[in-house]
Design an enzyme around this catalytic site. Structure first.
Site, mmCIF file in Angstrom:
data_model
loop_
_atom_site.group_PDB
_atom_site.id
_atom_site.type_symbol
_atom_site.label_atom_id
_atom_site.label_comp_id
_atom_site.label_asym_id
_atom_site.label_seq_id
_atom_site.Cartn_x
_atom_site.Cartn_y
_atom_site.Cartn_z
ATOM 1 N N SER A 1 65.432 -6.905 51.705
ATOM 2 C CA SER A 1 66.653 -7.069 52.493
ATOM 3 C C SER A 1 67.907 -6.949 51.633
ATOM 4 C CB SER A 1 66.633 -8.413 53.226
ATOM 5 O OG SER A 1 66.463 -9.492 52.317
ATOM 6 N N TRP A 2 67.920 -7.587 50.464
ATOM 7 C CA TRP A 2 69.123 -7.583 49.639
ATOM 8 C C TRP A 2 69.331 -6.239 48.954
ATOM 9 C CZ3 TRP A 2 73.633 -8.799 49.751
ATOM 10 C CH2 TRP A 2 74.445 -9.213 48.687
ATOM 11 N N ARG B 1 58.430 0.457 46.844
ATOM 12 C CA ARG B 1 57.010 0.753 46.677
ATOM 13 C C ARG B 1 56.315 1.089 47.995
ATOM 14 N NH1 ARG B 1 55.376 -0.995 41.589
ATOM 15 N NH2 ARG B 1 56.737 -2.524 40.555
ATOM 16 N N GLY C 1 76.439 -14.598 43.936
ATOM 17 C CA GLY C 1 77.434 -15.211 44.808
ATOM 18 C C GLY C 1 76.905 -15.407 46.217
ATOM 19 N N SER D 1 76.003 -14.674 49.623
ATOM 20 C CA SER D 1 75.896 -13.397 50.336
ATOM 21 C C SER D 1 74.548 -13.274 51.031
ATOM 22 C CB SER D 1 76.075 -12.236 49.352
ATOM 23 O OG SER D 1 75.334 -12.467 48.163
ATOM 24 N N ALA E 1 72.137 -10.914 53.185
ATOM 25 C CA ALA E 1 71.989 -9.467 53.335
ATOM 26 C C ALA E 1 72.379 -8.987 54.726
ATOM 27 C CB ALA E 1 70.542 -9.076 53.027
ATOM 28 N N LYS F 1 70.564 -22.924 42.980
ATOM 29 C CA LYS F 1 70.943 -23.146 44.382
ATOM 30 C C LYS F 1 69.746 -22.984 45.303
ATOM 31 C CE LYS F 1 70.946 -18.631 45.691
ATOM 32 N NZ LYS F 1 70.512 -17.971 46.944
ATOM 33 N N ASN G 1 65.132 -20.284 51.575
ATOM 34 C CA ASN G 1 64.850 -21.542 50.879
ATOM 35 C C ASN G 1 65.226 -22.744 51.737
ATOM 36 O OD1 ASN G 1 64.029 -20.565 48.040
ATOM 37 N ND2 ASN G 1 65.870 -19.383 48.502
#
Length: 341
Positions: free
Chosen positions: A15-16, A36, A139, A141, A143, A194, A259
Site C-alpha cells: 500500500s505505501w 514480486r 512522518g 501518512s 497510504a 510509534k 498497529n
C-alpha cells in the site's frame, strides 16, 4: 549504466510503496514500481489499480510496474525502498549490484533489522558502501489518504543534504508537503517506536478505558521516545516533529493504522494470531517491539509501555495484566532533569 533524467524506481508494491509511486508519477516523474507478485504488478501496470492494498483507487496511467528488479532500477536517478522491515536487508542486497552509478537510495520502511535490532541506515550503509547518499522518508501518512490526494506532511532525513532535498522536492506538491532534516537516527527511531505505542493505545481503546487513558499513553509514549532518543544521540526536536509526535498521534488515533487495529483486537479479547490474520497485512509492531526493547536494554533505558506491549504480544501477560503493571508503578517526576540538556 546511463541515468534517465529523473526516473525514480520504487521497490515494494504494497500500500505505501504504491501510494508513493503514484504520488511521484502524478508529479510528472517517470516512475517504475517493482513488486514480486506478478498478478498484482500486472494489475498496476495494465489496469492502473492495486486491487489488494488500495482497491478502487485509480493510479496514474504513466506509472509503470514490473517484477524485474534490474529493469526497474536501470537508469534510475534515485531509488526508494518501501518494503516491510523484515525484507529490507534482502531487498537492499539484491539492489546493490544493480544500482546505477550515482543513484542515491532512500526508504520509507519503518522498523529495525530483525534479530540484530540495527537501524535500517546501518544496514543500508553496510551493504551499499560509504559513498552512496542515503535518506529516510517518514512522518504521519496513511497510504490511502495520499492516493486520494488528501493533505499530508512528511519529512526526509538524509546524510547528504542535497540528496534529501532531491527526494523532498520530488514528493512535494499541492497536497503533499515534504520537509528535510539530517537526523536519520531520530527519524528512524520515531517511525519504529510509534508502531509499538499504537498497539498500547489500541489495547486501551479496545478495553474501553476512555480518552484520558489514550491521551496519557500517547504522552508517556512520547516520553519513552525522547528518553531513548537522548540515549542514542538523536535530536529531541526530531521526535517532537513529524517523524515522532506527528506519526505517533496519527498511528495511535487513526483506525487505518494496522498497529492500532491490532491493539484494538487484543483489547477486545482476540488472539494475536486471529488479529493478524484478520488485518491481512504485515503488522510491524509484532517484530519491532522486540527490537525497541533490545535498543532500550543496550542503552539502559526503562520503557514501561513498550515493554508491556512486548509482553502482551509474546503472551507473557494479558492486556489486563499489562495495564495493572503500568498503573502499579511508583510516582515520579514527569521528565528526568537531564532529558533536554
Amino acid at each position: 549504466m546511463s541515468t534517465t533524467a529523473d526516473k525514480i524506481a520504487v521497490l515494494g508494491a504494497g500500500s505505501w510503496g504504491t501510494a508513493l509511486a503514484s504520488l511521484l508519477a502524478r508529479h510528472g516523474h517517470p516512475t517504475v514500481l517493482w513488486g514480486r507478485d506478478a498478478a498484482m504488478v500486472e494489475a498496476i501496470d495494465q489496469r492502473h489499480e492495486n486491487p489488494r492494498y488500495l482497491p478502487g483507487i485509480p493510479l496514474p496511467d504513466s506509472l509503470r510496474a514490473t517484477t524485474d528488479l534490474a529493469s526497474a532500477v536501470e537508469g534510475a536517478a534515485w531509488i526508494l525502498v518501501v518494503t516491510p522491515s523484515h525484507a529490507f536487508g534482502e531487498t537492499v542486497r539484491a539492489l546493490a549490484p544493480l544500482r546505477p552509478a550515482g543513484a542515491g537510495v532512500a526508504w520509507a520502511t519503518k522498523g529495525f533489522e530483525p534479530g540484530s535490532g540495527r537501524f535500517l541506515h546501518e544496514v543500508a550503509r553496510e551493504v551499499l558502501g560509504e559513498d552512496v547518499p542515503l535518506a529516510v522518508v517518514t512522518g504521519p501518512s496513511f497510504a490511502k489518504e495520499v492516493t486520494q490526494g488528501l493533505p499530508t506532511a512528511i519529512t526526509v532525513h538524509g546524510d547528504v543534504p542535497e540528496f534529501a532535498q532531491t527526494v523532498a522536492e520530488a514528493m512535494h506538491g499541492p497536497a503533499f508537503r515534504a520537509y528535510t532534516g539530517d537526523d536519520m537516527v531520530g527519524a528512524e527511531l520515531g517511525g519504529a517506536m510509534k508502531n509499538v505505542l499504537a498497539v498500547a493505545t489500541g489495547v486501551a481503546d479496545g478495553m474501553q478505558l476512555g480518552l484520558n487513558a489514550r491521551a496519557g499513553l500517547i504522552t508517556r509514549g512520547l516520553n519513552e521516545m525522547l528518553r531513548l532518543a537522548a540515549a542514542i544521540g538523536a535530536k529531541p526536536e526530531t521526535l517532537m516533529g513529524l517523524a515522532g509526535l506527528g506519526d505517533l498521534v496519527l498511528t495511535c488515533t487513526g483506525d487505518l493504522s494496522r498497529n492500532r487495529r491490532l491493539g484494538l483486537a487484543l483489547g477486545r479479547g482476540q488472539t494475536l494470531q486471529d488479529a493478524v490474520r484478520e488485518i491481512g497485512q504485515v503488522v510491524e509492531s509484532v517484530q519491532t517491539a522486540d527490537e525497541v526493547m533490545r535498543q532500550a536494554r543496550r542503552h539502559g533505558i526503562d520503557l514501561p509501555i513498550s515493554d508491556r506491549v512486548r509482553a502482551v504480544l509474546h503472551g507473557e501477560q494479558t492486556p489486563e495484566e499489562g495495564l495493572r503493571a503500568l498503573l502499579a508503578r511508583e510516582q515520579k517526576p514527569e521528565y528526568p532533569d537531564t532529558l533536554f540538556k
